[in-house]
Design a protein around this motif. Structure first.
Motif, short mmCIF file in Angstrom:
data_model
loop_
_atom_site.label_atom_id
_atom_site.label_comp_id
_atom_site.label_asym_id
_atom_site.label_seq_id
_atom_site.Cartn_x
_atom_site.Cartn_y
_atom_site.Cartn_z
N ALA A 284 0.90 -1.24 -0.12
CA ALA A 284 0.00 -0.08 0.03
C ALA A 284 0.80 1.25 0.04
CB ALA A 284 -0.96 0.09 1.24
N PHE A 285 1.74 1.24 0.73
CA PHE A 285 2.83 2.29 0.80
C PHE A 285 3.45 2.58 -0.47
CE2 PHE A 285 6.92 4.26 1.23
CZ PHE A 285 6.76 5.36 1.99
N LYS A 286 4.08 1.55 -1.22
CA LYS A 286 4.35 1.76 -2.34
C LYS A 286 3.46 2.20 -3.56
CE LYS A 286 7.92 -2.05 -2.18
NZ LYS A 286 8.27 -3.36 -2.87
N SER A 287 2.31 1.73 -3.60
CA SER A 287 1.40 2.22 -4.40
C SER A 287 0.85 3.77 -4.38
CB SER A 287 0.08 1.24 -4.06
OG SER A 287 0.49 -0.08 -4.48
N LEU A 288 0.71 4.26 -2.96
CA LEU A 288 0.40 5.41 -2.60
C LEU A 288 1.39 6.47 -2.97
CD1 LEU A 288 -1.40 4.85 0.94
CD2 LEU A 288 -2.42 6.06 -1.09
N TYR A 289 2.72 6.09 -2.49
CA TYR A 289 3.84 7.04 -2.68
C TYR A 289 5.19 6.89 -3.57
CZ TYR A 289 1.47 8.29 1.60
OH TYR A 289 0.28 8.52 2.64
N TRP A 290 5.12 5.71 -4.01
CA TRP A 290 6.23 5.30 -5.24
C TRP A 290 5.57 5.41 -6.59
CZ3 TRP A 290 10.10 1.10 -3.30
CH2 TRP A 290 11.17 1.33 -4.14
N ALA A 291 4.67 4.43 -6.81
CA ALA A 291 3.91 4.64 -8.24
C ALA A 291 3.66 5.83 -8.67
CB ALA A 291 2.80 3.54 -8.03
N PRO A 292 2.83 6.77 -7.98
CA PRO A 292 2.51 7.93 -8.58
C PRO A 292 3.63 8.93 -8.71
CG PRO A 292 1.04 7.50 -6.90
CD PRO A 292 2.26 6.58 -6.76
N ARG A 293 4.73 8.99 -7.93
CA ARG A 293 5.73 10.04 -7.82
C ARG A 293 6.95 9.44 -8.60
NH1 ARG A 293 5.07 14.34 -5.24
NH2 ARG A 293 6.07 15.23 -7.29
N TRP A 294 6.97 8.04 -8.81
CA TRP A 294 8.52 7.43 -9.52
C TRP A 294 7.94 6.88 -10.88
CZ3 TRP A 294 13.19 7.33 -10.45
CH2 TRP A 294 13.70 6.22 -10.71
N THR A 295 7.10 5.86 -10.90
CA THR A 295 6.71 4.96 -11.98
C THR A 295 6.03 5.92 -12.92
OG1 THR A 295 6.75 3.11 -10.36
CG2 THR A 295 5.49 2.94 -12.80
N SER A 296 5.20 6.58 -12.39
CA SER A 296 4.25 7.33 -13.34
C SER A 296 4.93 8.53 -14.02
CB SER A 296 2.91 7.86 -12.51
OG SER A 296 2.29 6.86 -12.09
N VAL A 297 5.86 9.11 -13.56
CA VAL A 297 6.46 10.17 -13.98
C VAL A 297 6.89 10.00 -15.71
CG1 VAL A 297 8.63 11.70 -13.84
CG2 VAL A 297 7.19 11.21 -11.96
N ASN A 298 7.64 9.04 -15.73
CA ASN A 298 8.13 8.73 -17.13
C ASN A 298 7.01 8.04 -18.19
OD1 ASN A 298 10.59 9.94 -16.90
ND2 ASN A 298 11.30 8.24 -15.78
N LEU A 299 5.86 7.91 -17.49
CA LEU A 299 4.68 7.34 -18.65
C LEU A 299 4.41 8.46 -19.46
CD1 LEU A 299 2.31 5.89 -15.77
CD2 LEU A 299 3.97 4.59 -17.42
N SER A 300 4.78 9.56 -19.11
CA SER A 300 4.58 11.00 -20.15
C SER A 300 5.53 10.68 -21.41
CB SER A 300 5.08 12.33 -19.20
OG SER A 300 6.46 12.15 -18.89
N VAL A 301 6.72 9.91 -21.14
CA VAL A 301 7.65 9.76 -22.32
C VAL A 301 6.60 8.90 -23.55
CG1 VAL A 301 9.77 8.84 -23.43
CG2 VAL A 301 9.67 9.86 -21.23
N PHE A 302 6.02 7.79 -23.18
CA PHE A 302 5.39 6.83 -23.99
C PHE A 302 4.16 7.98 -24.43
CE2 PHE A 302 7.04 3.91 -21.06
CZ PHE A 302 7.43 2.76 -21.79
N GLU A 303 3.42 8.69 -23.52
CA GLU A 303 2.38 9.46 -23.98
C GLU A 303 2.62 10.48 -25.13
OE1 GLU A 303 -1.76 10.34 -21.56
OE2 GLU A 303 0.27 10.92 -20.62
N ALA A 304 3.95 10.97 -25.09
CA ALA A 304 4.42 11.75 -26.22
C ALA A 304 4.22 11.30 -27.54
CB ALA A 304 6.01 12.12 -25.79
#
Length: 472
Positions: A284-304
């Motif tokens: 839960a900790f990872k999903s609340l604080y790690w996923a949105p602020r680490w994993t999700s950040v570079n999803l924007s590269v795909f979305e470009a």
């Protein structure tokens, strides 16, 4: 007023103003330096925050955050169900999510040698979706594309193979800064190397991010709740990260000491998670604080390049996970069973983490069974190293090693005096430690300093030069 409801795991950062002074949040930046991501709602600025995951937020007409309340709380409520029932439920839910996400589109599927994308491949084959798959490997590294190619062939997918070349980042550095706003250090998004190739494809990405967290044990077996703080610190603080964060903390004359501040922040966030089971609590900790602020950040590269879909981010999947007994999630049991049951041919292809074994044989990956492979693999790397072709395992090796890379790195780090943001002596200290002491330990600090340098020069630009008082 504006109302914003954030997903359980947000794929984008959404920002809001708060009533605070417009100055750097240096404590937040120190955590970023240690971990590679900003914690909780932190940003570079005290008056700018990221909306929390799974929250209902109210903003006034000027974009200031008035109220933020959680609408979903992670929990651990295991049902008394058999593994077979859990597998049936996962199968139905996962395939329904995949079907809904790609109802009217072709699919672009990154294939690795692991389980998350392989699980997606199984569902996409069953649903008969048109798929273009691809894999990439580091030049001089493990041929990850070979596994992806076998999976694609078994599925009947079109397949593209990419090689990530040394130094790919330098001509794309400023573009990446514009895409991810420097909220991730720059050596990780290897997809930047093939962004233009992505744009030539047709369809929407199906990305397997976070499957490995949801469908595995959250914490090692036997973990006690009182152990979680130390486990999290060990997991999120990168090699050399504590040293860099402490150096910045001292250079900026911040009160107290960095490590105590970091531990206090994380302990406070852990207390907010009302889960007794340590494994579920850590997930839960990872999903609340790690996923949105680490994993999700570079999803924007795909979305470009194209729209993105994330089956493991789906709220229904998160809610499902909260009700599955930990013993069924541990060791990737559900995904392994799903692949073996639904597509045995894919299960017979090598599992990268357990080379040379597959999903039917990986339990044999123990001493002495795996000794011949390990010896042969080590000898192969040693031979390559002796002939001047070292084995490349990590992104930073492509970016920081070699004369050409070193020249570009020095140009960015030392071409301008960044004081009072980051002093030249501090930059030189970590650069020299990387060059002369320990490449692995100091690669992360070097990557963070490069990111902060680019942020300082390109994202904020002249506005910072004219507002040096912001640093005081």
């Amino acid at each position: 007023m504006t109302k914003i409801k954030t997903p359980i795991i947000p794929s984008h950062q959404q920002f809001a103003e708060v009533h605070a002074s417009h100055e750097l949040d240096k404590k937040a930046i120190c955590i970023y330096a240690a971990t590679g991501f900003f914690l909780d709602s932190d940003t570079y600025w005290k008056n700018k925050k990221v909306l929390p995951a799974a929250s209902d937020n109210i903003l006034d007409d000027n974009g200031f955050l008035i109220e933020s309340k959680p609408w979903f709380q992670w929990h651990y409520s295991p049902r008394d169900i058999s593994f077979e029932t859990a597998l049936e439920e996962f199968t139905a839910l996962f395939e329904q999510i995949i079907l809904e996400q790609h109802k009217d589109s072709n699919v672009i599927l990154p294939l690795s040698g692991g389980l998350d994308s392989r699980t997606q491949a199984v569902a996409l084959v069953k649903l008969k979706k048109p798929v273009t798959a691809y894999s990439y490997s580091f030049k001089g590294g493990f041929a990850e594309s070979e596994i992806g190619k076998k999976i694609a062939k078994a599925c009947g997918f079109d397949f593209k193979e990419f090689t990530i070349e040394p130094g790919y980042l330098w001509p794309k550095l400023e573009e990446l800064a514009s895409i991810n706003q420097c909220y991730s250090d720059f050596t990780h998004p290897r997809q930047m190397a093939v962004l233009e190739e992505f744009k030539k494809m047709d369809g929407e990405f199906s990305l397997g991010h976070w499957g490995d967290v949801l469908f595995d044990r959250g914490a090692p077996e036997g973990t006690r709740e009182e152990d979680l703080l130390d486990i999290i610190i060990k997991k999120i603080v990168k090699k050399g990260g504590m040293e860099l964060a402490t150096a910045l903390w001292q250079e900026w004359n911040l009160e107290g000491d960095f490590e105590s501040y970091l531990r206090e922040r994380i302990a406070g966030l852990l207390k907010k998670i009302d889960i007794e089971n340590p494994s579920a609590k850590l997930r839960a900790f990872k999903s609340l604080y790690w996923a949105p602020r680490w994993t999700s950040v570079n999803l924007s590269v795909f979305e470009a390049a194209h729209p993105i879909k994330l089956p493991y981010y789906d709220g229904r999947m998160c809610k499902f996970i909260c009700t599955v007994p930990e013993e069924y999630l541990a060791d990737r049991k559900l995904q392994i069973a799903y692949i073996k049951q639904q597509n045995p041919a894919l299960a017979k292809i090598t599992w990268q983490d357990h080379r040379p074994y597959n999903l039917f044989t990986f339990e044999k990956n123990i001493f002495p069974n795996n000794l011949p492979y390990r010896i042969a693999n080590k000898l192969k790397r040693q031979i390559r190293s002796k002939i001047g072709k070292p084995h490349i395992q990590r992104n930073w090796e492509l970016q920081f090693l070699g004369m050409d890379n070193d020249e570009k790195l020095q140009q960015w780090l030392f071409s301008e005096n960044l004081h009072p943001f980051i002093s030249k002596p501090l930059l030189a200290r970590f650069y020299n430690s990387f060059k002369n002491m320990d490449l692995v330990t100091y690669s992360h600090p070097l990557s963070i300093l490069l990111t902060l340098t680019v942020w300082r020069k390109k994202i904020e630009g002249k506005s910072i030069i004219n507002k040096l008082t912001d640093y005081n």
